[in-house]
Design an enzyme around this catalytic site. Structure first.
Site, PDB file in Angstrom:
ATOM      1  N   ALA A 165      -6.342   1.489  -2.989  1.00  0.00           N
ATOM      2  CA  ALA A 165      -6.133   2.833  -3.308  1.00  0.00           C
ATOM      3  C   ALA A 165      -5.307   2.724  -4.587  1.00  0.00           C
ATOM      4  CB  ALA A 165      -5.543   3.574  -2.279  1.00  0.00           C
ATOM      5  N   SER A 166      -4.290   1.922  -4.586  1.00  0.00           N
ATOM      6  CA  SER A 166      -3.436   1.753  -5.779  1.00  0.00           C
ATOM      7  C   SER A 166      -4.194   1.433  -7.205  1.00  0.00           C
ATOM      8  CB  SER A 166      -2.237   0.823  -5.480  1.00  0.00           C
ATOM      9  OG  SER A 166      -2.569  -0.511  -5.505  1.00  0.00           O
ATOM     10  N   LYS A 167      -4.975   0.427  -6.920  1.00  0.00           N
ATOM     11  CA  LYS A 167      -5.831  -0.009  -8.080  1.00  0.00           C
ATOM     12  C   LYS A 167      -6.937   0.936  -8.569  1.00  0.00           C
ATOM     13  CE  LYS A 167      -3.705  -3.874  -8.475  1.00  0.00           C
ATOM     14  NZ  LYS A 167      -2.670  -4.009  -9.550  1.00  0.00           N
TER      15      LYS A 167
ATOM     16  N   SER B 146      -8.128  -3.887 -10.505  1.00  0.00           N
ATOM     17  CA  SER B 146      -8.812  -4.945  -9.658  1.00  0.00           C
ATOM     18  C   SER B 146     -10.124  -4.262  -9.367  1.00  0.00           C
ATOM     19  CB  SER B 146      -7.987  -4.969  -8.308  1.00  0.00           C
ATOM     20  OG  SER B 146      -8.741  -5.737  -7.613  1.00  0.00           O
TER      21      SER B 146
ATOM     22  N   TYR C 239      -3.688  -1.332  -0.975  1.00  0.00           N
ATOM     23  CA  TYR C 239      -3.929  -2.281  -2.412  1.00  0.00           C
ATOM     24  C   TYR C 239      -4.860  -1.465  -3.377  1.00  0.00           C
ATOM     25  CZ  TYR C 239      -4.715  -5.852  -5.686  1.00  0.00           C
ATOM     26  OH  TYR C 239      -4.863  -6.822  -6.794  1.00  0.00           O
TER      27      TYR C 239
END
Length: 250
Positions: free
Chosen positions: A141-143, A126, A139
């Protein structure tokens, strides 16, 4: 000639949005595609479960004779709560699906692809993984982790002819962003959606599916370890007023 003729593909998060659009596009281009999701797809699958992804890959390989493409697209938003309002449980679940999911796709799909002489693994990241302001903290950090993951995996798969890339969508109308679109429409502000990017609009699932098709096909045979941004130009600059720095608003 179909761009994915004879290819065997898995797409997670296929029950709606980007995943559903990608399944339809890949099939239209000649691929045999298994769509997977918690509900609403060809196969029920938890994208963040080791057992679930291992079983899915094994099932597809056994039934169809191999695997050429894996689009690790499944993801969850987790909302827009601040770091101080989110819990460890929130972070665990968001990272489990959004980051561990693509890791599992690579772990289980790459060896089979290597046996077939190569393949393409694509993960949905993202623009939120590039800089702040486009998603909640977990979110985002995950992307960011997904972007790093595909670069690391590409290196670890050196010599295998298995390519690993990511797509970084901007604002796309999907189930995940439905609340944003509904809120804007309720306020009569639908025209402001995507107004921060130079194209002045949000994107459609099919536009991300088209990027996935490019990365899945032989047309991208020299693209590896890359995060392809598809955001209308949003991340080309920090958001500013159109009058700032002498920009011309046409």
């Amino acid at each position: 000639m179909s761009r994915l003729s004879g290819k065997i593909a898995i797409v997670t998060g296929a029950g709606s949005g980007i995943g559903k659009a990608t399944v339809e596009l890949f099939r239209g281009e000649g691929a045999l595609v298994v769509g997977a999701d918690i509900v609403g797809a060809d196969v029920d699958c938890d994208a963040g479960s080791d057992d679930s992804i291992a079983s899915l890959v094994e099932q597809v390989a056994d039934q169809y004779g191999g695997l050429d493409i894996f689009f690790a697209n499944a993801g969850v938003s987790g909302g827009l709560a601040s770091i101080f309002d989110q819990t460890v449980a929130d972070w665990n679940e968001i990272l489990r699906v959004n980051l561990i999911g693509p890791f599992l796709a690579i772990k289980h799909a790459a060896p089979l692809m290597k046996e077939r002489g190569g393949g393409s693994i694509i993960a949905t990241a993202s623009v939120a993984g590039l800089r702040s302001g486009a998603g909640g903290p977990a979110y985002s950090a995950s992307k960011a982790g997904v972007i790093s993951l595909v670069k690391t995996a590409a290196q670890q798969l050196t010599g295998s002819n298995v390519r690993v890339n990511a797509i970084c969508p901007g604002l796309i109308e999907t189930g995940m962003t439905e609340f944003v679109y509904e809120r804007a429409r309720a306020k009569g502000q639908e025209g402001r959606l995507g107004h921060l990017n130079p194209l002045k609009r949000g994107g459609e699932p099919g536009e991300i599916a088209a990027a996935a098709l490019f990365l899945a096909s032989d047309e991208s045979s020299y693209v590896n370890g890359h995060a392809l941004v598809v955001d209308g130009g949003l991340s080309s600059s920090h958001p500013v007023n159109s009058q700032t720095y002498g920009r011309t608003a046409i």
